[in-house]
Design an enzyme around this catalytic site. Sequence first.
Site, PDB file in Angstrom:
ATOM      1  N   ASP A 132     -44.057   3.981 -48.229  1.00 27.03           N
ATOM      2  CA  ASP A 132     -45.445   3.845 -47.770  1.00 27.03           C
ATOM      3  C   ASP A 132     -45.579   3.817 -46.253  1.00 27.03           C
ATOM      4  O   ASP A 132     -46.523   3.235 -45.714  1.00 27.03           O
ATOM      5  CB  ASP A 132     -46.089   2.571 -48.361  1.00 27.03           C
ATOM      6  CG  ASP A 132     -46.145   2.612 -49.881  1.00 27.03           C
ATOM      7  OD1 ASP A 132     -46.197   3.719 -50.444  1.00 27.03           O
ATOM      8  OD2 ASP A 132     -46.135   1.540 -50.508  1.00 27.03           O
ATOM      9  N   ALA A 133     -44.619   4.416 -45.565  1.00 29.47           N
ATOM     10  CA  ALA A 133     -44.634   4.355 -44.103  1.00 29.47           C
ATOM     11  C   ALA A 133     -44.705   5.726 -43.441  1.00 29.47           C
ATOM     12  O   ALA A 133     -44.640   5.832 -42.223  1.00 29.47           O
ATOM     13  CB  ALA A 133     -43.404   3.599 -43.603  1.00 29.47           C
TER      14      ALA A 133
END
Lengths: 283, 283, 283, 283
Positions: free
Chosen positions: B227-228
């Site tokens: 999720d980065a």
Amino acid sequence: MAHSYRLVVSCPDQVGIVSRVSGFIAAQGGSITEANQHSDLATGRFFMRYEIRFASSVDDEILRIAFAPIAETFSMDWAFHDTQRRKRIVLMVSRASHCLVDLLYRWKAGELDCDIPCVISNHEDLRDLVEWHGIDFHHIPVPAADKTHAFEETQQRIEAARADAVVLARYMQILPPSLCERYADRVINIHHSFLPSFAGARPYHQAYERGVKLIGATCHYVTQELDAGPIIEQDVHRISHCHTAQDLVRFGRDIEKTVLARGLRWHLEDRVLIHGNKTVVFA
Amino acid sequence: MAHSYRLVVSCPDQVGIVSRVSGFIAAQGGSITEANQHSDLATGRFFMRYEIRFASSVDDEILRIAFAPIAETFSMDWAFHDTQRRKRIVLMVSRASHCLVDLLYRWKAGELDCDIPCVISNHEDLRDLVEWHGIDFHHIPVPAADKTHAFEETQQRIEAARADAVVLARYMQILPPSLCERYADRVINIHHSFLPSFAGARPYHQAYERGVKLIGATCHYVTQELDAGPIIEQDVHRISHCHTAQDLVRFGRDIEKTVLARGLRWHLEDRVLIHGNKTVVFA
Amino acid sequence: MAHSYRLVVSCPDQVGIVSRVSGFIAAQGGSITEANQHSDLATGRFFMRYEIRFASSVDDEILRIAFAPIAETFSMDWAFHDTQRRKRIVLMVSRASHCLVDLLYRWKAGELDCDIPCVISNHEDLRDLVEWHGIDFHHIPVPAADKTHAFEETQQRIEAARADAVVLARYMQILPPSLCERYADRVINIHHSFLPSFAGARPYHQAYERGVKLIGATCHYVTQELDAGPIIEQDVHRISHCHTAQDLVRFGRDIEKTVLARGLRWHLEDRVLIHGNKTVVFA
Amino acid sequence: MAHSYRLVVSCPDQVGIVSRVSGFIAAQGGSITEANQHSDLATGRFFMRYEIRFASSVDDEILRIAFAPIAETFSMDWAFHDTQRRKRIVLMVSRASHCLVDLLYRWKAGELDCDIPCVISNHEDLRDLVEWHGIDFHHIPVPAADKTHAFEETQQRIEAARADAVVLARYMQILPPSLCERYADRVINIHHSFLPSFAGARPYHQAYERGVKLIGATCHYVTQELDAGPIIEQDVHRISHCHTAQDLVRFGRDIEKTVLARGLRWHLEDRVLIHGNKTVVFA
């Protein structure tokens, strides 16, 4: 002469609350002009807010004494707020003027139904603006080396002003725990990010670095844990790769202004009920 | 017969780039029908995207050979994309159908200019829907105990499909680093929160617990860090104390659909340029 | 010393414009720091705006003479705007202060890069506010019986102020055709509805009667036909049955402020190109 | 077994309504799980909606007979809706599938608590899609020369389906007055503009011509006057000069889908109360 109250209640949910409360109000000759209720299924807690109009003047004390047995029956947290009694709000600012200009405009235009006994700042910059509005300005510097005296003086000023609430309109200093506790649920802050993203310092620069496509601002009650108190209101603004961190700061000012103004207005109208670390907002 | 290309460039910024590139295109008889540029002041990098129409058919290879010296002069990362060559997109899903239904509708309606050679899922649930659209469906279970074989088969399917990109349309499994690396900058995910808030599992429930007043969704490229990756698009939806975590999930489905569809469309049209951990989106 | 210009062009679209213009700029030693282009397919017209930085000071006149042949070749409407020359903006207001307070705040904060030589009003109410900002205030009453003299004096004031543009920040009077014509494309108005809905008087009350679920505001250039000029910017705010016409007025003030401020800022930065009765806004 | 009802009331406002109604519900052993009220100050009319849960099954008839005297006392328009009885909704479509696909997805996913006995269309195009969902599809051509028979057959189909309401999901035909009257307050339409702007034909093209900066869609009840019925919901999408009329159509599809889905959901949950030509929406 007509007289209006706001009744705000929270209590464990059970059958019959609305019936008892609305029956009480009808019996007192009151008319409910606005009603909001919420049953929180997760916690079993019930929240309500009534605006009540009486055709003629009503004695607070008698109203409260008459309602007390109902409140006790249902284990209520409750209050009757007389709409004729304006809340007293102390504003605290640093150097940035946007939220202050906005709040003072709204106050002058009658959008914020409160008194502003004074503005407290750790800088002199905004004195002129405040005094032009006929409001007292107190400059209380907050030296990095020792902030204790500054916050003692701050607390004295707030108490001398008989403040019902304090608004940190971009104050940029962290309040000491004692002050947070003394004014629990009554200090409203505007944080310049869409919390919980980018808590702490320089949120617009954090947002810029992360490459988000929307930035935001958050109005919340201050608790001892930084930027973690109950959220009253939030909003966002779309950005793109074209925008520099400086542009984000500029767009952010507009969000901060409107989010803080909305949050404060709701607080003044007793529309915000705190529920653990969350809020019920009857907007 | 008219023939269109998209030229996408990123390079260190310097005087004369636009002049040289636009001069080249004019010399080739091309007409620029859409132009976007961005100079990133913080990093000194320059980005551009041109849509170019040639009155008659053009040979790719000759175009590329002719442009290469200019590209070298300016140290460009660059590509000519033939708009007649549709990208091949493999969709991966789990059980939730909302993003898939939405993408297939848009694809059928001509909103998404791509081929979809197949859909891969770790469950059987959506086979009917996919096959009704005339698309191959591959069921590849991903057992918690050992996922290695599943992801090997997945990679084989993706390669057999000659995929230009992979879309995780609520796939709910974390891809292994090897696959992330193999398809770097070409795996698009929809995360059901307003990143960086609420990364990881059950973001709507996290949002509910925190009491935020807006929820969101994020379309981003997948990198090895969960999720980065670079964010392509985000959007939000207003909620209140009235809404349960289940309501948040429901509202969220609508945001996820539109955010993913926008992100994919921009990717297909070569409008998204990756810049470190951020994106330049010429939308 | 660095020196920046904005080049704004509109002309019939054809192959080679960008190449010629960017070649010219490179030849003059200019660096394009921001570029926007638009080809209108329906009308075959091309629009562009370049921000250009020269490392050292440049003579306007020489720049213009050098560019003239290119402009002629392509039948361009064009202008070089020196970013060091601040536009002169005359504000006109009536009694409502919200837009004025907002514009003056932004001007003081450096968000609006212009000079404000004076404010003209048909009422005395806002004199104090204006003069506190160190700006001249001219009270020109506009009697219903005969407005001719008032508008003659208004025009004289505007001309004496050497105004580049006039902003009607809720002026509430209809300008005479002569003034509209004299300052064509240079008078900016804020209309308190989402045009073309609710043109004319009391738009919030019209909106309330119709029962719409969103209200809006529109920033546009003034033409002789009332509320029908080219739209620069619009925005909306959600309302519900709970809200009275008075609430709509209050919400509307916030939309009016932001929409007007955005429109004016874009005008000041030469981002708005008029195209018949529409605008191209390179925001 | 628990049993839920919705009580919907509108009546002239006066003191004591809430007290009487909530007292009645408590006396019947009902628990109010959601409550909404609105007093319209302009017209003196009062609106309320209660969700009521009884611990065990309740007989409709007895409930209604018991409530009738209260209703009479206050001159109420009122209804108890049994939440276990799903409304029957007939969908009408033409060739555009976007709203239909969206509604059928939501219905299948359980977002729309209704039965869909059939879909009626003046074209054959969407038969497959409808039948794949297991729903009857009736093709009723509407010849321009004589529409009478078509609308007679339509009405027969609607009646045979025992429809509680009809949804025009981009049906593109104007219903005859007889049908409007027969199903007054029960025909929901989606109009592809932000009404009252751009009523009538080709609204996106009208919007494109006018140069607005936001486009919208409107969900409303159908009345005999075209596009003039009570508005249930509206929303907008930002556009710019870059977008062609075709782009507006594409963006518009997304707004139409969400606005219609929201409006229908609220109708199904008895959240929409009609008040003259406006609506009270307890969303």
